[in-house]
Structure formats: structure tokens, C-alpha cells
Design a protein around this motif. Structure first.
Motif, short mmCIF file in Angstrom:
data_model
loop_
_atom_site.label_atom_id
_atom_site.label_comp_id
_atom_site.label_asym_id
_atom_site.label_seq_id
_atom_site.Cartn_x
_atom_site.Cartn_y
_atom_site.Cartn_z
N LEU A 178 -88.04 -59.84 -14.09
CA LEU A 178 -87.80 -58.47 -13.62
C LEU A 178 -88.35 -58.31 -12.21
O LEU A 178 -89.54 -58.49 -11.96
N LEU A 179 -87.47 -57.97 -11.29
CA LEU A 179 -87.86 -57.79 -9.90
C LEU A 179 -88.24 -56.34 -9.61
O LEU A 179 -89.23 -56.07 -8.93
N GLU A 180 -87.46 -55.40 -10.18
CA GLU A 180 -87.73 -53.98 -9.93
C GLU A 180 -87.10 -53.14 -11.03
O GLU A 180 -86.02 -53.47 -11.54
N TYR A 181 -87.76 -52.07 -11.40
CA TYR A 181 -87.23 -51.09 -12.35
C TYR A 181 -87.39 -49.71 -11.74
O TYR A 181 -88.47 -49.37 -11.25
N ARG A 182 -86.34 -48.93 -11.78
CA ARG A 182 -86.38 -47.58 -11.21
C ARG A 182 -85.76 -46.59 -12.19
O ARG A 182 -84.73 -46.88 -12.82
N HIS A 183 -86.38 -45.43 -12.30
CA HIS A 183 -85.78 -44.31 -13.03
C HIS A 183 -85.12 -43.40 -12.00
O HIS A 183 -85.74 -43.04 -10.99
N GLU A 184 -83.89 -43.01 -12.25
CA GLU A 184 -83.13 -42.19 -11.31
C GLU A 184 -82.49 -41.01 -12.04
O GLU A 184 -82.10 -41.13 -13.21
N VAL A 185 -82.40 -39.88 -11.35
CA VAL A 185 -81.66 -38.72 -11.85
C VAL A 185 -80.54 -38.43 -10.87
O VAL A 185 -80.79 -38.21 -9.67
N VAL A 186 -79.31 -38.45 -11.36
CA VAL A 186 -78.15 -38.14 -10.53
C VAL A 186 -77.71 -36.72 -10.87
O VAL A 186 -77.43 -36.41 -12.04
N ALA A 187 -77.68 -35.86 -9.88
CA ALA A 187 -77.29 -34.46 -10.06
C ALA A 187 -75.89 -34.25 -9.50
O ALA A 187 -75.65 -34.50 -8.31
N LEU A 188 -74.98 -33.79 -10.34
CA LEU A 188 -73.60 -33.57 -9.93
C LEU A 188 -73.16 -32.14 -10.24
O LEU A 188 -73.31 -31.69 -11.38
N PRO A 189 -72.64 -31.41 -9.25
CA PRO A 189 -72.06 -30.10 -9.56
C PRO A 189 -70.76 -30.27 -10.33
O PRO A 189 -69.90 -31.06 -9.94
N MET A 190 -70.62 -29.56 -11.44
CA MET A 190 -69.43 -29.67 -12.27
C MET A 190 -68.97 -28.29 -12.71
O MET A 190 -69.78 -27.47 -13.14
N THR A 191 -67.67 -28.05 -12.61
CA THR A 191 -67.09 -26.83 -13.15
C THR A 191 -66.89 -27.02 -14.65
O THR A 191 -67.00 -28.14 -15.18
N ARG A 192 -66.55 -25.93 -15.34
CA ARG A 192 -66.29 -26.03 -16.77
C ARG A 192 -65.13 -26.97 -17.04
O ARG A 192 -65.18 -27.79 -17.98
N GLN A 193 -64.09 -26.90 -16.24
CA GLN A 193 -62.92 -27.73 -16.48
C GLN A 193 -63.25 -29.22 -16.33
O GLN A 193 -62.82 -30.05 -17.14
N ILE A 194 -64.02 -29.54 -15.29
CA ILE A 194 -64.39 -30.95 -15.07
C ILE A 194 -65.31 -31.43 -16.19
O ILE A 194 -65.14 -32.53 -16.72
N TYR A 195 -66.26 -30.59 -16.57
CA TYR A 195 -67.18 -30.99 -17.64
C TYR A 195 -66.44 -31.14 -18.97
O TYR A 195 -66.73 -32.05 -19.75
N GLN A 196 -65.50 -30.27 -19.22
CA GLN A 196 -64.75 -30.35 -20.48
C GLN A 196 -63.98 -31.66 -20.56
O GLN A 196 -63.96 -32.31 -21.61
N ARG A 197 -63.36 -32.06 -19.46
CA ARG A 197 -62.64 -33.33 -19.47
C ARG A 197 -63.60 -34.49 -19.73
O ARG A 197 -63.27 -35.43 -20.46
N TYR A 198 -64.78 -34.41 -19.12
CA TYR A 198 -65.80 -35.43 -19.38
C TYR A 198 -66.18 -35.45 -20.87
O TYR A 198 -66.20 -36.51 -21.50
N ALA A 199 -66.48 -34.30 -21.44
CA ALA A 199 -66.93 -34.23 -22.83
C ALA A 199 -65.87 -34.78 -23.77
O ALA A 199 -66.18 -35.53 -24.72
N LEU A 200 -64.61 -34.47 -23.52
CA LEU A 200 -63.54 -34.95 -24.37
C LEU A 200 -63.29 -36.45 -24.22
O LEU A 200 -62.63 -37.06 -25.06
N SER A 201 -63.82 -37.04 -23.14
CA SER A 201 -63.67 -38.48 -22.95
C SER A 201 -64.78 -39.27 -23.62
O SER A 201 -64.76 -40.50 -23.60
N GLU A 202 -65.74 -38.59 -24.24
CA GLU A 202 -66.85 -39.29 -24.87
C GLU A 202 -66.39 -40.03 -26.15
O GLU A 202 -65.46 -39.62 -26.83
#
Length: 251
Positions: A178-202
């Protein structure tokens, strides 16, 4: 586990409705220059493979579920793909300068997949193992987290996935360091429509409604109705908790 992913609907969702997180987590790995060849193990629809295009002259993705590769020409033009398992990679020794696995090793036999990944990695190459959580949290408050609990109750997850801490991998394959380990948080603005498409793709939604068009439309209607109260007329800053681990060959 590949049977869970043998789905044309899931392949479409993974190809076109997933969040743009892969390239951000790869950036956190601090990869510099351009690799000669890069391999993406367990590439799914190819979104993670596309994120490697700026990092390598030649990019190859391998995926055990052939159905997931239906849209690879659109998702990752210029990349090559093969149907193969991580436990039996069809490539010569030391043939890649960069090998990545995005949320894929959880489904493999690590005692077989890790030696294979080390085998195809060049002596000076890098192995990057990364993953990110479901989009269950928002910066604006707990409303999305509360909704996601209901979402999981209505659409339970299929069996086969198990937690994996990449920091444990050298204990399974001593040939990796193991050379490096990082914890990252990616923040993305999402509308309801975009989030719904994501949720249905799960995976859990596809698993619950597979081969039942009526059930799929019912799931769509449930998400649309319940998410309206969460998003209102605006958008939320959705948080993806992620980690990135970089390994090198130890011998």
C-alpha cells in the motif's frame, strides 16, 4: 454475482444515468504523466474505463457480465473491452502500467483476483483500488438520508456484495504494498430528475423488478412521488463518500 448484472436495463442505467464520480476519485490518486497501457478490472458499462482515457495511451476494460458492455462504444470510445473475470485475466505478465478496480473486487475471490492483478502490473506500475458509496446523503440536511432508508426497505439489495477495506489487501496478496490511502467526499449538485434516474439505475431496483415492466413503472412512480418532497423545485448537493488506495508491487 455476474448474474445480477446480466441485465440490459441495468447496463443502460450504468451507462447513462450514473454520477460523474470516477474521474474525481482517480484525480485524488495523484497519477501523473500518461501510462502506456491501463486496465480497468470489473469495468461494468465502461464509465470507469472512460475515466482512464486521459491517463493512458491505450485503455482496456474487462467485465465478466457481457450484457453490461452493450453501450461501451458510446460510453468509452477508443477503449477496448473484453469479457473476462478478475480471477483469470487474459493478458501477459507485466503488460499494464496502470491497473484499476472501481467497486469490483467486492465480488471476486481475492485469493485469485489479487495475484492476477499483480501479475499483469508492470514492475513500476500502479494499482488503484477505489469505490464510493450510494448517494444517500445531502449537504442540506437529513431528508435525503431518510428517503434512502425507505428506498432500501422497498428495494432490498441482492446478495453477493461484501464490505472491503483496501488497506487489508496486502494481507491477502503479500506481493502488493500500500502506497497511499485517501478518503474523499465528492459533492455533486443534482436535480430531482437527475437523482431519480440515478436511483432507478441502482442494482437493488433492477433486481426487484427484473422481467416485470409493470413493476419497473411502479418503481419509477414511487421514486418520482417520494422524491418530490425531498427535492422540491430545486436541487441538492449530493455527497458520495469514497476512498482511493494506491498499491505498488512489493517484489
Amino acid at each position: 454475482m455476474s448474474g445480477v448484472y446480466d441485465s440490459a436495463e441495468l447496463a443502460r442505467g450504468y451507462a447513462f444515468d450514473r454520477p460523474a464520480v470516477h474521474h474525481r476519485l482517480l484525480a485524488a490518486a495523484g497519477l501523473t504523466g500518461t501510462a502506456r497501457r491501463a486496465l480497468d478490472v470489473g469495468c461494468g458499462a465502461g464509465v470507469s474505463t472512460a475515466a482512464l482515457r486521459p491517463l493512458a495511451a491505450q485503455v482496456i476494460g474487462v467485465e465478466p457480465a457481457a450484457a453490461m458492455l452493450a453501450h461501451h462504444d458510446t460510453v468509452a470510445p477508443g477503449a477496448s473491452f473484453a469479457v473476462a473475470r478478475a480471477e483469470a485475466l487474459p493478458f501477459p505478465d507485466s503488460s499494464f502500467d496502470l491497473v484499476t478496480a472501481a467497486g469490483a473486487l467486492n465480488y471476486t475471490d481475492l485469493t485469485r483476483s489479487l495475484p492476477q492483478m499483480r501479475r499483469v502490473l508492470s514492475p513500476a506500475g500502479r494499482l488503484v483500488v477505489y469505490d464510493f458509496s450510494e448517494a444517500r446523503h445531502a449537504a442540506e440536511g437529513p431528508s435525503l438520508s431518510n428517503w434512502f432508508v425507505r428506498f432500501e426497505q422497498r428495494f432490498p439489495w441482492p446478495p453477493g456484495w461484501r464490505p472491503l477495506d483496501p488497506r487489508d489487501l496486502p494481507g491477502i496478496e503479500p506481493g502488493l504494498r500500500l502506497l497511499e490511502y485517501r478518503h474523499e467526499v465528492v459533492a455533486l449538485p443534482m436535480t430531482r430528475q437527475i437523482y431519480q434516474r440515478y436511483a432507478l439505475s441502482e442494482v437493488n431496483v433492477d433486481w426487484a423488478v427484473r422481467a416485470d415492466v409493470g413493476a419497473r413503472e411502479e418503481a419509477r412512480g414511487w421514486c418520482e412521488q417520494t422524491l418530490a418532497d425531498v427535492f422540491g423545485a430545486g436541487e441538492l448537493t449530493v455527497l458520495f463518500q469514497g476512498h482511493v488506495a494506491t498499491f505498488v508491487r512489493s517484489r
